[in-house]
Design an enzyme around this catalytic site. Structure first.
Site, PDB file in Angstrom:
ATOM      1  N   GLU A  65     -16.592  39.062  -3.127  1.00 26.57           N
ATOM      2  CA  GLU A  65     -15.207  39.262  -2.704  1.00 26.57           C
ATOM      3  C   GLU A  65     -14.894  40.739  -2.422  1.00 26.57           C
ATOM      4  O   GLU A  65     -14.138  41.049  -1.511  1.00 26.57           O
ATOM      5  CB  GLU A  65     -14.239  38.719  -3.768  1.00 26.57           C
ATOM      6  CG  GLU A  65     -14.400  37.236  -4.060  1.00 26.57           C
ATOM      7  CD  GLU A  65     -14.151  36.341  -2.853  1.00 26.57           C
ATOM      8  OE1 GLU A  65     -13.269  36.673  -2.043  1.00 26.57           O
ATOM      9  OE2 GLU A  65     -14.841  35.324  -2.717  1.00 26.57           O
ATOM     10  N   GLU A  85      -7.598  39.085  -7.316  1.00 22.44           N
ATOM     11  CA  GLU A  85      -6.850  37.880  -6.917  1.00 22.44           C
ATOM     12  C   GLU A  85      -7.804  36.848  -6.299  1.00 22.44           C
ATOM     13  O   GLU A  85      -7.773  35.670  -6.639  1.00 22.44           O
ATOM     14  CB  GLU A  85      -5.763  38.262  -5.902  1.00 22.44           C
ATOM     15  CG  GLU A  85      -5.015  37.073  -5.295  1.00 22.44           C
ATOM     16  CD  GLU A  85      -4.822  37.212  -3.792  1.00 22.44           C
ATOM     17  OE1 GLU A  85      -5.301  36.345  -3.033  1.00 22.44           O
ATOM     18  OE2 GLU A  85      -4.183  38.202  -3.356  1.00 22.44           O
TER      19      GLU A  85
END
Ligand SMILES: [Zn+2]
Length: 204
Positions: A161, A87
């Site tokens: 991330e 995401e």
């Protein structure tokens, strides 16, 4: 993977509702259902794309906000955080918007809501604005991000991330680092979130 759009606005969906069967059929969609939802004072029409099975729901009411959401089924196989990492990574630039952080730039728009969330079985990207032009711009950024993310060609996005080991000095201990890792460290320091997770694991 099938996706699901959700929209709740008046002026924007009105033209969609006026679509004749011939119109949405030529776009490859079939109308599944239409119903008025009294609690929301909204009219909801559900379409399904014949070839891909993708569902589009149009919800129209008198709210001045125009809302858009795109949802993907992302049931994970384990607890490594892959859906949440994905995401975040998807919002690190796309084909049409090759910026490092388009999401940060979007925060400077006229939006009234802007977020992405990963749940236990799905990932949602949602945005709202009362300004039609702004709304369509934001929808375009989101759609380009989810269908043409730059991260698929740039492995470093996942490294940034996702969780990874870090060692700057050989005399120090190896530590865990990562944007999502740090976010979740904050989340799981809240007792109510730990309780929620424990009850969810016990239930499913
Ligand atoms: Zn996050």
């Amino acid at each position: 993977m099938s996706e699901f759009f959700f929209s709740s606005f008046s002026r924007v969906t009105r033209p969609l509702l006026k679509l004749t069967k011939k119109h949405f059929s030529s776009l490859g969609f079939e109308k599944v259902s239409e119903e008025f939802i009294p609690e929301w004072k909204s009219n909801a029409v559900l379409f399904r794309h014949r070839k891909t099975g993708a569902e589009v729901m149009s919800v129209s009411n008198n709210d001045e906000n125009k809302v858009f959401g795109i949802v993907f089924r992302t049931p994970p196989k384990d607890s490594t955080g892959i859906a949440h990492i994905l995401e975040h990574s998807v919002l690190c630039g796309s084909r049409k918007y090759p910026l490092k952080e388009p999401f940060v730039v979007m925060k400077g728009s006229l939006h009234t809501y802007l977020n992405a969330s990963t749940y236990a079985d799905r990932t949602c990207y949602k945005v709202a604005s009362t300004n039609t032009k702004d709304f369509y711009n934001l929808v375009d950024v989101y759609l380009d991000a989810v269908f043409f993310p730059r991260c698929v060609e740039d492995f470093q996005t996942f490294q940034q991330e996702g969780w990874h080991f870090e060692l700057n000095d050989s005399s120090e201990d190896i530590t865990y680092k990562g944007v999502v890792f740090n976010e979740m460290k904050g989340v799981y320091s809240q007792p109510d979130r730990i309780l929620y997770r424990a009850s969810q694991r016990a239930s499913f």
